[in-house]
Motif scaffolding. Sequence first.
Motif, PDB file in Angstrom:
ATOM      1  N   MET A   1     -30.286 -53.736  18.347  1.00 44.43           N
ATOM      2  CA  MET A   1     -29.579 -53.524  17.075  1.00 44.43           C
ATOM      3  C   MET A   1     -28.775 -52.234  17.167  1.00 44.43           C
ATOM      4  O   MET A   1     -29.273 -51.208  17.640  1.00 44.43           O
ATOM      5  N   SER A   2     -27.508 -52.251  16.727  1.00 44.08           N
ATOM      6  CA  SER A   2     -26.644 -51.090  16.828  1.00 44.08           C
ATOM      7  C   SER A   2     -27.088 -50.010  15.852  1.00 44.08           C
ATOM      8  O   SER A   2     -27.789 -50.278  14.858  1.00 44.08           O
ATOM      9  N   LYS A   3     -26.639 -48.782  16.144  1.00 46.08           N
ATOM     10  CA  LYS A   3     -26.975 -47.660  15.280  1.00 46.08           C
ATOM     11  C   LYS A   3     -26.425 -47.873  13.875  1.00 46.08           C
ATOM     12  O   LYS A   3     -27.071 -47.543  12.878  1.00 46.08           O
ATOM     13  N   GLN A   4     -25.227 -48.474  13.793  1.00 37.25           N
ATOM     14  CA  GLN A   4     -24.601 -48.727  12.492  1.00 37.25           C
ATOM     15  C   GLN A   4     -25.432 -49.705  11.665  1.00 37.25           C
ATOM     16  O   GLN A   4     -25.623 -49.525  10.460  1.00 37.25           O
ATOM     17  N   ASN A   5     -25.962 -50.749  12.324  1.00 40.73           N
ATOM     18  CA  ASN A   5     -26.791 -51.720  11.620  1.00 40.73           C
ATOM     19  C   ASN A   5     -28.101 -51.099  11.142  1.00 40.73           C
ATOM     20  O   ASN A   5     -28.613 -51.433  10.063  1.00 40.73           O
ATOM     21  N   ILE A   6     -28.653 -50.195  12.000  1.00 42.15           N
ATOM     22  CA  ILE A   6     -29.890 -49.519  11.611  1.00 42.15           C
ATOM     23  C   ILE A   6     -29.662 -48.648  10.383  1.00 42.15           C
ATOM     24  O   ILE A   6     -30.451 -48.653   9.426  1.00 42.15           O
ATOM     25  N   LEU A   7     -28.532 -47.926  10.345  1.00 39.06           N
ATOM     26  CA  LEU A   7     -28.203 -47.077   9.189  1.00 39.06           C
ATOM     27  C   LEU A   7     -27.993 -47.924   7.937  1.00 39.06           C
ATOM     28  O   LEU A   7     -28.413 -47.560   6.836  1.00 39.06           O
ATOM     29  N   LEU A   8     -27.346 -49.075   8.121  1.00 38.66           N
ATOM     30  CA  LEU A   8     -27.083 -49.957   6.982  1.00 38.66           C
ATOM     31  C   LEU A   8     -28.395 -50.501   6.424  1.00 38.66           C
ATOM     32  O   LEU A   8     -28.596 -50.552   5.199  1.00 38.66           O
ATOM     33  N   ARG A   9     -29.305 -50.888   7.314  1.00 37.73           N
ATOM     34  CA  ARG A   9     -30.602 -51.397   6.863  1.00 37.73           C
ATOM     35  C   ARG A   9     -31.370 -50.303   6.137  1.00 37.73           C
ATOM     36  O   ARG A   9     -32.019 -50.559   5.118  1.00 37.73           O
ATOM     37  N   THR A  10     -31.321 -49.089   6.649  1.00 37.59           N
ATOM     38  CA  THR A  10     -32.006 -47.967   6.012  1.00 37.59           C
ATOM     39  C   THR A  10     -31.462 -47.734   4.597  1.00 37.59           C
ATOM     40  O   THR A  10     -32.207 -47.514   3.644  1.00 37.59           O
ATOM     41  N   ARG A  11     -30.131 -47.793   4.463  1.00 33.44           N
ATOM     42  CA  ARG A  11     -29.522 -47.614   3.147  1.00 33.44           C
ATOM     43  C   ARG A  11     -29.960 -48.712   2.173  1.00 33.44           C
ATOM     44  O   ARG A  11     -30.196 -48.477   0.992  1.00 33.44           O
ATOM     45  N   LYS A  12     -30.053 -49.938   2.686  1.00 37.02           N
ATOM     46  CA  LYS A  12     -30.472 -51.049   1.826  1.00 37.02           C
ATOM     47  C   LYS A  12     -31.898 -50.844   1.327  1.00 37.02           C
ATOM     48  O   LYS A  12     -32.200 -51.097   0.147  1.00 37.02           O
ATOM     49  N   LYS A  13     -32.786 -50.407   2.232  1.00 38.27           N
ATOM     50  CA  LYS A  13     -34.163 -50.158   1.819  1.00 38.27           C
ATOM     51  C   LYS A  13     -34.228 -49.049   0.780  1.00 38.27           C
ATOM     52  O   LYS A  13     -34.953 -49.146  -0.217  1.00 38.27           O
ATOM     53  N   LYS A  14     -33.454 -47.986   1.004  1.00 40.27           N
ATOM     54  CA  LYS A  14     -33.452 -46.874   0.072  1.00 40.27           C
ATOM     55  C   LYS A  14     -32.854 -47.294  -1.270  1.00 40.27           C
ATOM     56  O   LYS A  14     -33.366 -46.936  -2.337  1.00 40.27           O
ATOM     57  N   ALA A  15     -31.777 -48.088  -1.222  1.00 37.45           N
ATOM     58  CA  ALA A  15     -31.144 -48.563  -2.457  1.00 37.45           C
ATOM     59  C   ALA A  15     -32.116 -49.424  -3.246  1.00 37.45           C
ATOM     60  O   ALA A  15     -32.238 -49.302  -4.474  1.00 37.45           O
ATOM     61  N   SER A  16     -32.833 -50.297  -2.538  1.00 34.33           N
ATOM     62  CA  SER A  16     -33.809 -51.161  -3.203  1.00 34.33           C
ATOM     63  C   SER A  16     -34.925 -50.343  -3.828  1.00 34.33           C
ATOM     64  O   SER A  16     -35.361 -50.623  -4.956  1.00 34.33           O
ATOM     65  N   ALA A  17     -35.389 -49.308  -3.106  1.00 34.46           N
ATOM     66  CA  ALA A  17     -36.457 -48.456  -3.629  1.00 34.46           C
ATOM     67  C   ALA A  17     -35.975 -47.698  -4.869  1.00 34.46           C
ATOM     68  O   ALA A  17     -36.719 -47.576  -5.860  1.00 34.46           O
ATOM     69  N   CYS A  18     -34.743 -47.205  -4.843  1.00 30.28           N
ATOM     70  CA  CYS A  18     -34.196 -46.493  -6.009  1.00 30.28           C
ATOM     71  C   CYS A  18     -34.081 -47.430  -7.203  1.00 30.28           C
ATOM     72  O   CYS A  18     -34.387 -47.058  -8.340  1.00 30.28           O
ATOM     73  N   PHE A  19     -33.642 -48.656  -6.941  1.00 31.10           N
ATOM     74  CA  PHE A  19     -33.499 -49.616  -8.030  1.00 31.10           C
ATOM     75  C   PHE A  19     -34.865 -49.916  -8.640  1.00 31.10           C
ATOM     76  O   PHE A  19     -35.022 -49.938  -9.864  1.00 31.10           O
ATOM     77  N   THR A  20     -35.873 -50.135  -7.767  1.00 31.99           N
ATOM     78  CA  THR A  20     -37.224 -50.427  -8.253  1.00 31.99           C
ATOM     79  C   THR A  20     -37.772 -49.272  -9.072  1.00 31.99           C
ATOM     80  O   THR A  20     -38.469 -49.481 -10.071  1.00 31.99           O
ATOM     81  N   ALA A  21     -37.422 -48.043  -8.683  1.00 28.70           N
ATOM     82  CA  ALA A  21     -37.881 -46.848  -9.396  1.00 28.70           C
ATOM     83  C   ALA A  21     -36.998 -46.530 -10.606  1.00 28.70           C
ATOM     84  O   ALA A  21     -37.189 -45.500 -11.249  1.00 28.70           O
TER      85      ALA A  21
END
Length: 636
Positions: A1-21
């Motif tokens: 997996m490319s570094k860009q995809n890893i960063l994008l996945r990380t952002r999605k997880k963080k965005a989801s966590a912020c939304f849940t909170a």
Amino acid sequence: MSKQNILLRTRKKKASACFTARQYDEAWTLYQSICKSDRLDAEARLACGVIAGLRGEHAQAEDYCRQALMLAPRLAAGHFNLGIALRSQGRLADARDAFRRATELQPNYSEAMDALVHAHIALYDWPAAARVLNDIVAIWPRKAEMRNNLGTVYQAMGRIGDAIASYEAALNINPRLAVALSSLGSAYQGRGDFEQAERCYRQCLAVAPGDLQARSNLLMLLNYLPDTKADTVLAEHLEWGRVAEGRMQPLRPIVPDRDPQRRVRVGYLSPDFCEHSVASFIEPVLRHHDRSRFEVWCYSNLPRPDETTLRLKAYADGWRDVDKLSDGEVANLIRNDQIDILVDLTGHTANSRLAVLAARPAPLQMTWIGYPNTTGLRAVDYRITDSIADPVGEESYFSEQLLRLPGSFLCYQPHCDALNVAPLPAAVNGYVTFGSFNNFSKINPGVLQLWAEVLKLLPDARLLLKCPALTDADIRNRILADLQGLGVGAERVELLGHTPTRQEHLALYAKVDIALDTFPYNGTTTTCEALWMGVPVLSLVGKRHAGRVGASLLNAAGLADWLADTPVSFMEIARARAADLSGLDHLRGMLRGQLADSTLCDAAGFVRGLENALYEAWVSPDHEVSDSMRQAPASG
């Protein structure tokens, strides 16, 4: 997996966590960056749509949901949230279609199914709402609230027996479900079973003593009961007022500006600024108010306006839609609008916002039109009435002072699209047809017995009853059986249920020669409509306001000779009038013109009298009574 995809996945997880909170600002920033990075990410666009909706930016929410659906047309959550955005913009039909598509794509999608039900209800498509609710209770049979909702829909359709079964099913699941207890009481009341209705309302209040709607339902029921003592009725109303005042924080007292040179700002509060009976009596007032003396504001507790709403809105100097506001928010809005005289038009009838007045948002507060009894609130200063509906000596049965108008307390505006008056049906039939189009709750055993005695005096006469409750076959069969027991055969009775349009409803007066009023709760709009359609109304005058409205209306219409003081005189008048077909025919031909020329339809004259009463109450220091000085009246 490319570094860009890893960063994008990380952002999605963080965005989801912020939304849940519920950290929506941070989630918004993250999802926006995801949308820019990945032009094919439907989920991120949908999340932006949800957040925009939570912010109240519904057009933007719609746009993001549509972007998501362009990328993923079968995304059920996308259709559901699109429906939410459309509903928030008042586009109910489009919202319904979106919710329906969500349920098609994802069977058993409970939130979408529930939203679809409410969309159908908002569009008054009761059969469609019933179908979806039946699907819901088949999937989730233990959802008591959904069974209660199904009962509400059945009741709106006139299927009272099915409504009662649904409410009872809800209570079998949750015996303490207050809304189902109150709704079951309403259904029993709708079919005339007053004892069961009162039992349900009191059970509801035992579970939820602060339920103001259930208390109002009980108060409404008391007006239908022939034998309830007036002091008992007053005590129940005062208890409602005590509970309401305990829940509402009173606003800071203000010193009213009674400068006689300025316009008085009067506000009318109602859920019935629409095609509703109240509109027939408030529209002429709004239209004829003297704008040199009064500034007119309307506070509309109406979720869905119609053509009548738009017409009424054009008459107002200020208009506020308050159906989505809490009672406290409405009170603050009225206070900020600097209303001088606040007039409640609803009392304890459906969708009332009477609790708003408990906060005392206006210096002078009144109640009028919609309800035939006291409010029970110390914060309501006056009840607008007249000397026939409430004769001198009745003051002790009201928590308000009685502000009596010089004529009738009502002014009727006929429907402009009413049909022409039909010929006298007895001239063709060879017999007289008596009729009543009143609410079924008003047709108690005593009413039926008196009407049966009239029919027995006139062996050829017929009886026609028409109301939505008679859509229910069980109720029709019970009425026929009751009349049979009173000596009136089924062949002499015609029972009609709900009609889809007002025109169809009014057209049925072509089948009626003489209308019979109910007691102890008279008709109001039904009386006026009958007169306008050329049908005279025979009314038995009662002891309290609800039973004296007919006297007020018929006196104003010039038909005092159609009033009976006793059941015996009621029968005598009915027999004499039915025997005089020539007289009935002549009256039918002239009645609409007589009504139009009477004080009951003299809008300009009526409003001048109303305004003088309002103005006198406003400027006279004799009428200034603070809450701390007011005491409950004697029980009488």
